[in-house]
Scaffold this motif. Structure first.
Motif, PDB file in Angstrom:
ATOM      1  N   TYR A  12     -74.251  76.051 -27.886  1.00 48.11           N
ATOM      2  CA  TYR A  12     -73.650  76.402 -29.162  1.00 48.11           C
ATOM      3  C   TYR A  12     -74.528  75.921 -30.322  1.00 48.11           C
ATOM      4  CZ  TYR A  12     -70.116  76.784 -32.844  1.00 48.11           C
ATOM      5  OH  TYR A  12     -69.440  77.096 -33.990  1.00 48.11           O
ATOM      6  N   LEU A  48     -76.608  78.275 -33.097  1.00 49.27           N
ATOM      7  CA  LEU A  48     -76.425  78.155 -34.545  1.00 49.27           C
ATOM      8  C   LEU A  48     -77.753  77.896 -35.245  1.00 49.27           C
ATOM      9  CD1 LEU A  48     -73.098  76.131 -34.946  1.00 49.27           C
ATOM     10  CD2 LEU A  48     -73.453  78.599 -34.995  1.00 49.27           C
ATOM     11  N   GLN A  50     -74.071  83.773 -35.490  1.00 47.95           N
ATOM     12  CA  GLN A  50     -72.791  83.448 -36.117  1.00 47.95           C
ATOM     13  C   GLN A  50     -71.936  82.617 -35.172  1.00 47.95           C
ATOM     14  OE1 GLN A  50     -71.114  87.249 -37.075  1.00 47.95           O
ATOM     15  NE2 GLN A  50     -72.176  87.349 -39.047  1.00 47.95           N
ATOM     16  N   LYS A  51     -71.086  81.778 -35.752  1.00 46.50           N
ATOM     17  CA  LYS A  51     -70.237  80.881 -34.964  1.00 46.50           C
ATOM     18  C   LYS A  51     -69.313  81.647 -34.032  1.00 46.50           C
ATOM     19  CE  LYS A  51     -70.112  77.243 -38.435  1.00 46.50           C
ATOM     20  NZ  LYS A  51     -69.260  76.447 -39.320  1.00 46.50           N
ATOM     21  N   GLN A  83     -69.226  81.867 -29.936  1.00 45.78           N
ATOM     22  CA  GLN A  83     -68.066  81.416 -29.174  1.00 45.78           C
ATOM     23  C   GLN A  83     -67.594  82.492 -28.199  1.00 45.78           C
ATOM     24  OE1 GLN A  83     -65.174  80.100 -32.033  1.00 45.78           O
ATOM     25  NE2 GLN A  83     -66.422  78.364 -32.689  1.00 45.78           N
ATOM     26  N   SER A  86     -64.020  77.021 -28.923  1.00 45.68           N
ATOM     27  CA  SER A  86     -63.881  76.453 -30.266  1.00 45.68           C
ATOM     28  C   SER A  86     -63.376  75.018 -30.198  1.00 45.68           C
ATOM     29  CB  SER A  86     -62.928  77.313 -31.099  1.00 45.68           C
ATOM     30  OG  SER A  86     -62.736  76.757 -32.367  1.00 45.68           O
TER      31      SER A  86
END
Length: 79
Positions: A39, A43, A48-49, A53, A68
């Motif tokens: 993750y 980033l 994008q987050k 995810q 998350s």
């Protein structure tokens, strides 16, 4: 006071249900560490987050909200 309502009892139960000791666990400690590393790397690469995810959720066969919670340290806090 009932025995199950004491803070000591609650703490004992919490410690026995943590991480891989929980009988409903779907991920291992190593997978959680890997998820957090992947993750962060995504980033830094500009992804994008939410998209990251969803990708990790599909890769590890869990829901996006699980990923998350892991990366925000709501769950698996002890790692």
């Amino acid at each position: 006071m009932r025995y199950r309502a004491t803070p000591e009892y609650r703490e004992k139960i919490r410690q026995t249900k943590i991480g891989e000791k929980n009988h409903q666990v779907k991920l291992t400690k190593d997978q959680v560490i890997s998820i957090r590393q992947e993750y962060e790397a995504a980033l830094q690469d500009g992804y994008q987050k939410t998209a990251t995810q969803y990708y990790l959720a599909k890769k590890y066969s869990v829901k996006r909200s699980t990923i998350s919670d892991i990366v925000l340290r709501r769950t698996w806090k002890h790692i």
